[in-house]
Motif scaffolding. Structure first.
Motif, PDB file in Angstrom:
ATOM      1  N   UNK A 102       0.775  -1.221  -0.009  1.00 21.92           N
ATOM      2  CA  UNK A 102      -0.049   0.141   0.002  1.00 21.92           C
ATOM      3  C   UNK A 102       0.719   1.164   0.042  1.00 21.92           C
ATOM      4  N   UNK A 103       0.615   2.147  -0.989  1.00 21.81           N
ATOM      5  CA  UNK A 103       1.508   3.353  -1.166  1.00 21.81           C
ATOM      6  C   UNK A 103       0.738   4.314  -0.003  1.00 21.81           C
ATOM      7  N   UNK A 104       1.449   5.757   0.032  1.00 27.51           N
ATOM      8  CA  UNK A 104       1.315   6.525   1.019  1.00 27.51           C
ATOM      9  C   UNK A 104      -0.273   7.305   0.606  1.00 27.51           C
ATOM     10  N   UNK A 105      -0.411   7.283  -0.652  1.00 26.26           N
ATOM     11  CA  UNK A 105      -1.945   7.828  -1.150  1.00 26.26           C
ATOM     12  C   UNK A 105      -2.832   6.961  -0.407  1.00 26.26           C
ATOM     13  N   UNK A 106      -2.759   5.797  -0.627  1.00 21.36           N
ATOM     14  CA  UNK A 106      -3.736   4.842  -0.086  1.00 21.36           C
ATOM     15  C   UNK A 106      -4.006   4.843   1.690  1.00 21.36           C
ATOM     16  N   UNK A 107      -2.839   4.863   2.224  1.00 16.50           N
ATOM     17  CA  UNK A 107      -2.774   5.027   3.481  1.00 16.50           C
ATOM     18  C   UNK A 107      -3.489   6.372   4.130  1.00 16.50           C
ATOM     19  N   UNK A 108      -3.188   7.478   3.391  1.00 13.98           N
ATOM     20  CA  UNK A 108      -3.900   8.898   3.653  1.00 13.98           C
ATOM     21  C   UNK A 108      -5.170   8.749   3.280  1.00 13.98           C
ATOM     22  N   UNK A 109      -5.764   8.156   2.320  1.00 17.91           N
ATOM     23  CA  UNK A 109      -7.215   8.081   1.869  1.00 17.91           C
ATOM     24  C   UNK A 109      -7.675   7.298   3.063  1.00 17.91           C
ATOM     25  N   UNK A 110      -7.372   6.112   3.501  1.00 22.60           N
ATOM     26  CA  UNK A 110      -7.914   5.308   4.755  1.00 22.60           C
ATOM     27  C   UNK A 110      -8.039   6.058   6.008  1.00 22.60           C
ATOM     28  N   UNK A 111      -6.908   6.995   6.170  1.00 22.76           N
ATOM     29  CA  UNK A 111      -7.075   7.627   7.319  1.00 22.76           C
ATOM     30  C   UNK A 111      -7.915   8.922   7.336  1.00 22.76           C
ATOM     31  N   UNK A 112      -8.297   9.303   6.263  1.00 21.60           N
ATOM     32  CA  UNK A 112      -9.248  10.204   6.037  1.00 21.60           C
ATOM     33  C   UNK A 112     -10.679   9.829   6.205  1.00 21.60           C
ATOM     34  N   UNK A 113     -10.919   8.725   5.737  1.00 20.08           N
ATOM     35  CA  UNK A 113     -12.255   8.295   5.938  1.00 20.08           C
ATOM     36  C   UNK A 113     -12.560   7.338   7.222  1.00 20.08           C
ATOM     37  N   UNK A 114     -11.569   6.619   7.828  1.00 15.45           N
ATOM     38  CA  UNK A 114     -12.079   5.943   8.886  1.00 15.45           C
ATOM     39  C   UNK A 114     -12.282   6.604  10.107  1.00 15.45           C
ATOM     40  N   UNK A 115     -13.234   6.274  10.725  1.00 15.88           N
ATOM     41  CA  UNK A 115     -13.524   6.819  12.134  1.00 15.88           C
ATOM     42  C   UNK A 115     -13.629   5.677  13.283  1.00 15.88           C
ATOM     43  N   UNK A 116     -13.037   4.585  13.061  1.00 17.47           N
ATOM     44  CA  UNK A 116     -13.115   3.752  14.116  1.00 17.47           C
ATOM     45  C   UNK A 116     -11.714   3.358  14.442  1.00 17.47           C
ATOM     46  N   UNK A 117     -11.724   2.375  15.559  1.00 22.77           N
ATOM     47  CA  UNK A 117     -10.500   2.102  16.078  1.00 22.77           C
ATOM     48  C   UNK A 117      -9.829   0.973  15.281  1.00 22.77           C
ATOM     49  N   UNK A 118     -10.203   0.528  14.265  1.00 23.12           N
ATOM     50  CA  UNK A 118      -9.886  -0.590  13.334  1.00 23.12           C
ATOM     51  C   UNK A 118     -10.577  -0.381  11.872  1.00 23.12           C
ATOM     52  N   UNK A 119      -9.993  -0.919  10.978  1.00 22.56           N
ATOM     53  CA  UNK A 119     -10.374  -1.177   9.614  1.00 22.56           C
ATOM     54  C   UNK A 119     -10.622  -2.486   9.220  1.00 22.56           C
ATOM     55  N   UNK A 120     -11.091  -2.593   7.988  1.00 22.92           N
ATOM     56  CA  UNK A 120     -11.182  -3.978   7.669  1.00 22.92           C
ATOM     57  C   UNK A 120     -10.496  -3.897   6.350  1.00 22.92           C
ATOM     58  N   UNK A 121      -9.774  -5.124   6.119  1.00 21.72           N
ATOM     59  CA  UNK A 121      -8.969  -5.471   4.616  1.00 21.72           C
ATOM     60  C   UNK A 121      -9.619  -6.481   4.071  1.00 21.72           C
ATOM     61  N   UNK A 122     -10.635  -6.290   3.226  1.00 18.75           N
ATOM     62  CA  UNK A 122     -11.296  -7.475   2.760  1.00 18.75           C
ATOM     63  C   UNK A 122     -10.499  -8.267   1.543  1.00 18.75           C
ATOM     64  N   UNK A 123     -10.493  -9.456   1.363  1.00 22.13           N
ATOM     65  CA  UNK A 123      -9.591 -10.126   0.503  1.00 22.13           C
ATOM     66  C   UNK A 123     -10.681 -10.594  -0.718  1.00 22.13           C
ATOM     67  N   UNK A 124     -10.251 -10.357  -1.940  1.00 16.19           N
ATOM     68  CA  UNK A 124     -11.129 -10.481  -3.210  1.00 16.19           C
ATOM     69  C   UNK A 124     -10.267 -11.213  -4.076  1.00 16.19           C
TER      70      UNK A 124
END
Length: 246
Positions: A38-60
């Motif tokens: 994951x690059x820094x742009x993807x990490x920043x996107x997640x930080x901006x949208x995530x409001x919980x103390x964890x996030x989900x990494x779905x496998x596809x």
């Protein structure tokens, strides 16, 4: 930045679910020495949208390749409804990975001088570190990664043959601290599968291990000595929250 729309996300997640009972398909999808990045742009996107103390990494699965998809959560731990989903394709490393773990020691020296300034006593004690909870000892991380590389296909074979893939992970839940940079200069996070023994379930369970990489912003040429390996992800199943289907 690699992005799925909502329809592509749904198709990819459903395709992985369909593959979970097919050992031959899993073999072709998951070279055990491949990683997600994951690059820094993807990490920043997640930080901006995530409001919980964890996030989900779905496998596809998309275009015949395994993918990990970042899914933010709202303040109540529900998946956030968004129109775009950053993802990473499981792929071969482009170079060696450098893992760093720093241990800090406290040395206390005591000295006593007499009233005429002669040393009459001197001793030294060394206090060894106690690891902070977010940090994973490097040896444990290496053992989990090597266990995955050597034994993952045996693990998948048993899960497919005995349990028809029902116990194979569909997603991972990860504390959001894993993708929050502890200092400036974060430019990518490499995410490797690992296998660890669970005392609760009394069997080996997969995990995702996040390894952060930083740029040398001061051009000092020095080797970064900050511990950068984490092991906080929980596979679902079996470690699913009550609202994991949402």
């Amino acid at each position: 930045m690699n992005i799925f729309n909502r329809n592509q996300f749904d198709v990819a997640v459903a395709e992985w679910t369909n593959c979970c009972s097919d050992y031959q398909k899993i073999q072709s999808l998951i070279p055990t020495n491949y990683v997600f990045t994951f690059d820094s742009e993807q990490v920043t996107w997640l930080k901006n949208y995530n409001d919980y103390n964890e996030f989900c990494a779905e496998i596809g699965v998309f275009n015949g390749q395994l993918v990990a998809i970042l899914c933010p959560m709202d303040a109540n731990g529900q998946k956030l409804i968004v129109d775009a989903f950053p993802y990473s394709i499981l792929s071969e490393l482009k170079g060696d990975l450098r893992l760093v773990e720093t241990e800090q020691y406290k040395v206390i020296k005591n000295a006593i001088l007499s009233k005429d300034l002669q040393r009459i006593d001197y001793d030294s004690d060394t206090y060894f570190p106690i690891s902070n909870k977010p940090m994973l000892e490097q040896d444990v991380a290496l053992e989990a990664i090597e266990s995955w590389r050597n034994d993952a296909m045996t693990w998948f074979y048993r899960e497919c043959s005995e349990f028809k893939g029902s116990r194979i992970f569909r997603k991972f839940y990860v504390p959001s601290e894993d993708l929050i940079a502890s200092k400036p200069g974060l430019y990518k996070i490499v995410c490797s599968f690992g296998l660890k023994f669970s005392q609760v379930y009394q069997r080996m369970l997969p995990t995702l291990i996040f390894i952060s990489f930083y740029q040398d912003l001061q051009n000092s040429g020095s080797i970064d000595s900050t511990s950068n390996t984490y092991d906080w992800s929980q596979p679902c199943p079996p470690l699913c929250p009550f609202n994991y289907n949402n």
